[in-house]
Design a protein around this motif. Structure first.
Motif, PDB file in Angstrom:
ATOM      1  N   ILE A 147     -21.112  88.352  13.957  1.00 14.07           N
ATOM      2  CA  ILE A 147     -20.848  87.463  15.105  1.00 14.07           C
ATOM      3  C   ILE A 147     -19.495  87.816  15.703  1.00 14.07           C
ATOM      4  O   ILE A 147     -18.466  87.742  15.024  1.00 14.07           O
ATOM      5  N   VAL A 148     -19.509  88.207  16.974  1.00 14.68           N
ATOM      6  CA  VAL A 148     -18.277  88.594  17.675  1.00 14.68           C
ATOM      7  C   VAL A 148     -18.044  87.621  18.819  1.00 14.68           C
ATOM      8  O   VAL A 148     -18.947  87.375  19.631  1.00 14.68           O
ATOM      9  N   GLU A 149     -16.823  87.066  18.878  1.00  8.99           N
ATOM     10  CA  GLU A 149     -16.488  86.160  19.985  1.00  8.99           C
ATOM     11  C   GLU A 149     -16.070  86.981  21.201  1.00  8.99           C
ATOM     12  O   GLU A 149     -15.164  87.803  21.121  1.00  8.99           O
ATOM     13  N   VAL A 150     -16.778  86.771  22.322  1.00  9.67           N
ATOM     14  CA  VAL A 150     -16.511  87.534  23.548  1.00  9.67           C
ATOM     15  C   VAL A 150     -16.065  86.613  24.683  1.00  9.67           C
ATOM     16  O   VAL A 150     -16.207  86.952  25.853  1.00  9.67           O
ATOM     17  N   THR A 151     -15.534  85.442  24.314  1.00  7.39           N
ATOM     18  CA  THR A 151     -15.118  84.464  25.341  1.00  7.39           C
ATOM     19  C   THR A 151     -14.092  85.065  26.293  1.00  7.39           C
ATOM     20  O   THR A 151     -14.237  84.989  27.520  1.00  7.39           O
ATOM     21  N   GLU A 152     -13.059  85.690  25.749  1.00  9.94           N
ATOM     22  CA  GLU A 152     -11.990  86.262  26.562  1.00  9.94           C
ATOM     23  C   GLU A 152     -12.516  87.408  27.421  1.00  9.94           C
ATOM     24  O   GLU A 152     -12.135  87.565  28.592  1.00  9.94           O
ATOM     25  N   MET A 153     -13.392  88.222  26.834  1.00 10.93           N
ATOM     26  CA  MET A 153     -13.958  89.349  27.576  1.00 10.93           C
ATOM     27  C   MET A 153     -14.766  88.852  28.778  1.00 10.93           C
ATOM     28  O   MET A 153     -14.654  89.381  29.889  1.00 10.93           O
ATOM     29  N   ARG A 154     -15.564  87.837  28.531  1.00  9.42           N
ATOM     30  CA  ARG A 154     -16.374  87.290  29.642  1.00  9.42           C
ATOM     31  C   ARG A 154     -15.480  86.642  30.697  1.00  9.42           C
ATOM     32  O   ARG A 154     -15.764  86.705  31.896  1.00  9.42           O
ATOM     33  N   ARG A 155     -14.397  86.002  30.254  1.00 12.31           N
ATOM     34  CA  ARG A 155     -13.468  85.392  31.219  1.00 12.31           C
ATOM     35  C   ARG A 155     -12.848  86.457  32.119  1.00 12.31           C
ATOM     36  O   ARG A 155     -12.749  86.279  33.344  1.00 12.31           O
ATOM     37  N   LEU A 156     -12.477  87.583  31.519  1.00 12.82           N
ATOM     38  CA  LEU A 156     -11.887  88.681  32.293  1.00 12.82           C
ATOM     39  C   LEU A 156     -12.916  89.292  33.243  1.00 12.82           C
ATOM     40  O   LEU A 156     -12.596  89.648  34.380  1.00 12.82           O
ATOM     41  N   GLU A 157     -14.149  89.401  32.750  1.00 14.82           N
ATOM     42  CA  GLU A 157     -15.212  89.922  33.620  1.00 14.82           C
ATOM     43  C   GLU A 157     -15.440  88.994  34.813  1.00 14.82           C
ATOM     44  O   GLU A 157     -15.640  89.449  35.943  1.00 14.82           O
ATOM     45  N   LYS A 158     -15.383  87.681  34.526  1.00 13.52           N
ATOM     46  CA  LYS A 158     -15.559  86.697  35.602  1.00 13.52           C
ATOM     47  C   LYS A 158     -14.410  86.797  36.607  1.00 13.52           C
ATOM     48  O   LYS A 158     -14.630  86.750  37.830  1.00 13.52           O
ATOM     49  N   MET A 159     -13.191  86.962  36.072  1.00 15.84           N
ATOM     50  CA  MET A 159     -12.028  87.117  36.951  1.00 15.84           C
ATOM     51  C   MET A 159     -12.183  88.349  37.841  1.00 15.84           C
ATOM     52  O   MET A 159     -11.877  88.325  39.028  1.00 15.84           O
ATOM     53  N   ARG A 160     -12.669  89.435  37.247  1.00 20.14           N
ATOM     54  CA  ARG A 160     -12.859  90.665  38.023  1.00 20.14           C
ATOM     55  C   ARG A 160     -13.893  90.454  39.124  1.00 20.14           C
ATOM     56  O   ARG A 160     -13.691  90.861  40.273  1.00 20.14           O
ATOM     57  N   THR A 161     -14.994  89.786  38.757  1.00 21.55           N
ATOM     58  CA  THR A 161     -16.047  89.519  39.752  1.00 21.55           C
ATOM     59  C   THR A 161     -15.508  88.646  40.881  1.00 21.55           C
ATOM     60  O   THR A 161     -15.757  88.903  42.068  1.00 21.55           O
ATOM     61  N   GLU A 162     -14.755  87.598  40.480  1.00 20.96           N
ATOM     62  CA  GLU A 162     -14.181  86.703  41.498  1.00 20.96           C
ATOM     63  C   GLU A 162     -13.186  87.453  42.376  1.00 20.96           C
ATOM     64  O   GLU A 162     -13.116  87.222  43.590  1.00 20.96           O
ATOM     65  N   PHE A 163     -12.425  88.343  41.744  1.00 20.67           N
ATOM     66  CA  PHE A 163     -11.441  89.115  42.505  1.00 20.67           C
ATOM     67  C   PHE A 163     -12.133  89.982  43.561  1.00 20.67           C
ATOM     68  O   PHE A 163     -11.724  90.021  44.722  1.00 20.67           O
ATOM     69  N   VAL A 164     -13.197  90.671  43.149  1.00 20.26           N
ATOM     70  CA  VAL A 164     -13.952  91.502  44.107  1.00 20.26           C
ATOM     71  C   VAL A 164     -14.521  90.645  45.230  1.00 20.26           C
ATOM     72  O   VAL A 164     -14.444  91.013  46.409  1.00 20.26           O
ATOM     73  N   ALA A 165     -15.071  89.475  44.851  1.00 15.65           N
ATOM     74  CA  ALA A 165     -15.652  88.581  45.866  1.00 15.65           C
ATOM     75  C   ALA A 165     -14.574  88.081  46.810  1.00 15.65           C
ATOM     76  O   ALA A 165     -14.769  88.034  48.033  1.00 15.65           O
ATOM     77  N   ASN A 166     -13.420  87.705  46.245  1.00 21.39           N
ATOM     78  CA  ASN A 166     -12.318  87.204  47.080  1.00 21.39           C
ATOM     79  C   ASN A 166     -11.786  88.272  48.020  1.00 21.39           C
ATOM     80  O   ASN A 166     -11.523  87.999  49.199  1.00 21.39           O
ATOM     81  N   VAL A 167     -11.613  89.494  47.484  1.00 24.47           N
ATOM     82  CA  VAL A 167     -11.141  90.594  48.339  1.00 24.47           C
ATOM     83  C   VAL A 167     -12.124  90.829  49.478  1.00 24.47           C
ATOM     84  O   VAL A 167     -11.738  90.990  50.643  1.00 24.47           O
TER      85      VAL A 167
END
Length: 591
Positions: A355-375
């Motif tokens: 079991i690997v916790e990927v909460t932080e990884m998914r948060r960063l991926e979400k930030m990247r997606t939001e950043f692209v959308a915002n740009v």
């Protein structure tokens, strides 16, 4: 065994002693003869020097060489013979002058032949005249480049042999004493070697009878010690098989505990055969001993239980992702591996769950997606506006001067907005990737830079009827970094304070040294920041009030740039704010 080793040792010792003695005697004899030869040559040269002086006074044939030979022989303690260049003996320290005519010609003597050629001659042979073995050294008598004859010095070999036999006597005595001492020490040493072997033999018999606690104790540091240690290790392994298995178990548990990822091994009945601490923490298992218990009975989170059942029971499913919200929001990625026997790979004895916790990884991926959308959004809005007005102008509005100027002004404003956005994006990209060559770094006079920023921003604040107060400590220490980035950081903070402070408000900037750091505070009496928005304040394109932000002309990147510039200086930035009562941004840059 002891007897065999001792006899072999004595034989080798005797051979070595005899060979060493023979070589030593040979070397001593050669060395002694060499010294005698050198001495005779030196004496011969001295005698020749005196003979050469005599030649100055008389002719060679008129010199009384018999008399000279006897005089010089007493001084150098060696037989001296003078021979003219025709090989005739004209003087000898051991033969009377009247008997010289009976001596045969020496022209064919090897040492005389060499001397008459101007070379020092040497030889060892029997003298038929005196019936003695001699060491001969013949030195040519040379005057003004002319060889007048030969001075031959002879040293009786019986004297050398006498000295040689004395050496032999002393060496033999030394060898006998040395062999006797070596035999005594050797016997003790062999005893020391054979005793541990005897002890190993006795202990081996005890172990063969079932006494596995018996051990061999050897104090030496040689191969016997290695043999004894190896023997003890073998006995210990035989006696401590179960202890070793327990030790391996402990090590395995330590490895599993040190892992950050959760790990669970279950058998084919879904009963736990191994679990580490992170897995217990992830599944919120408080029970200490859970081995042999069914895994599904220990999990309280329904969503997690369903996901585990799905991956464990589905043979084709190898990984699954699940989001749980108790006790806090987390995203877990669960992997499944089959446990197979090494001896029989086709036999499956259980499953390994990682079991690997990927909460932080998914948060960063979400930030990247939001950043692209915002740009995309930030770029699309002014571009749409520009394209719309250009289209309108092309359709005929360009002929109306009033409309044309209005549309062109709007296009210019939107283009400037795009330029600011792109400039901020490039700046942020450079700072984040630390694309700063060493030649752009320099020592920054903080006081001077703050005064320049004060002069620059004071006018902007005045236009909005905002009181701008600047309190800068003089003699602030210099900091090292990029000057332009430092100025942009302060300007962004001050510009934000002015933008979000209503008319008649106050913006206070202060800079001071404290705790081996420089502190820069930008405080305003503006609209403030809600507490819930403070943690996300430095995210790219994050706006507390989007409508107001766009109205004041912000790109949404100013504070993100500030954060990364502060990090490039190794510092940190804190925000203190209360909604409706203003905000303070406090930058700390270590010296």
């Amino acid at each position: 065994m002891k007897k065999k080793i001792f006899v072999t040792y004595i034989i080798l010792l005797l051979l070595e002693t005899i060979l060493t003695g023979l070589f030593s005697l040979s070397f001593i004899k050669m060395s002694y003869l060499s010294n005698i030869e050198e001495m005779l040559i030196t004496d011969g040269n001295l005698v020749n020097k005196m003979v050469e002086d005599k030649i100055k006074e008389k002719y060679f044939k008129d010199i009384d060489f018999s008399k000279l030979a006897k005089e010089y022989s007493k001084q150098i303690n060696a037989r001296i013979t003078f021979i003219n260049r025709n090989g005739v003996v004209v003087g000898d320290s051991e033969i009377d002058k009247s008997d010289l005519k009976n001596i045969e010609n020496h022209m064919n003597r090897p040492e005389i032949k060499k001397a008459l050629k101007g070379i020092i001659g040497k030889s060892q042979r029997y003298s038929s005249t005196l019936d003695i073995n001699y060491l001969y050294v013949a030195v040519p008598v040379v005057k003004d480049g002319i060889i007048y004859g030969v001075t031959r010095l002879a040293y009786p070999l019986n004297k050398i042999n006498k000295i040689y036999f004395n050496f032999i006597k002393k060496i033999v005595i030394s060898m006998v004493i040395g062999v006797a001492v070596a035999m005594l020490l050797g016997y003790r040493y062999i005893n020391r070697i054979t005793e541990p072997i005897k002890e190993i033999t006795v202990t081996a018999q005890k172990i063969s009878n079932g006494d596995f606690s018996s051990r061999v104790y050897v104090e030496s540091e040689d191969e016997v010690k290695i043999l004894a240690d190896t023997f003890n290790l073998m006995a210990e392994r035989l006696n401590n098989n179960i202890s070793e298995l327990q030790d391996k178990n402990t090590k395995l548990k330590s490895i599993l505990t040190s892992m950050k990822e959760g790990l669970i091994a279950i058998d084919n009945s879904n009963r736990i055969i191994l679990i580490n601490s992170p897995a217990k923490k992830l599944f919120n298992i408080e029970k200490e001993d859970v081995l042999k218990e069914e895994i599904f009975n220990l999990i309280n989170n329904e969503e997690l239980k369903i996901s585990l059942e799905k991956i464990i029971n589905d043979n084709d499913l190898e990984k699954i992702e699940v989001a749980i919200d108790e006790p806090e929001m987390r995203i877990l990625k669960i992997y499944k591996y089959l446990i197979k026997l090494n001896q029989d790979p086709n036999r499956i004895i259980g499953k390994l769950i990682l079991i690997v916790e990927v909460t932080e990884m998914r948060r960063l991926e979400k930030m990247r997606t939001e950043f692209v959308a915002n740009v995309s959004h930030e770029l699309k809005t002014p571009l749409t506006s520009i394209l719309g007005f250009v289209e309108t102008l092309k359709n005929g509005a360009i002929d109306n001067e009033k409309v044309r100027d209005k549309f062109l002004n709007i296009i210019e404003i939107e283009a400037e907005r795009l330029t600011r956005l792109i400039d901020d994006l490039l700046t942020l990209s450079d700072i984040e990737s630390n694309k700063l060559s060493s030649n752009k770094k320099e020592y920054i006079d903080v006081y001077e830079e703050m005064i320049q920023i004060k002069d620059m921003m004071e006018e902007i604040a005045k236009q909005k009827d905002i009181e701008f107060i600047c309190e800068i400590q003089e003699s602030l220490p210099n900091i090292y970094g990029n000057r332009d980035w430092f100025k942009q950081m302060i300007i962004n903070l001050v510009d934000n304070a002015i933008k979000y402070t209503p008319e008649g408000g106050i913006v206070r900037v202060s800079a001071y040294e404290k705790e081996n750091s420089i502190f820069i505070s930008v405080k305003d009496t503006g609209i403030g920041i809600p507490k819930k928005d403070i943690p996300r304040l430095f995210e790219r394109f994050y706006r507390v009030d989007k409508a107001r932000s766009r109205k004041v002309g912000g790109t949404g990147l100013g504070l993100a740039i500030v954060k990364h510039i502060v990090l490039s200086f190794g510092g940190k930035v804190d925000v203190y704010s209360e909604e409706g009562k203003g905000a303070e941004f406090l930058v700390k840059i270590p010296l």
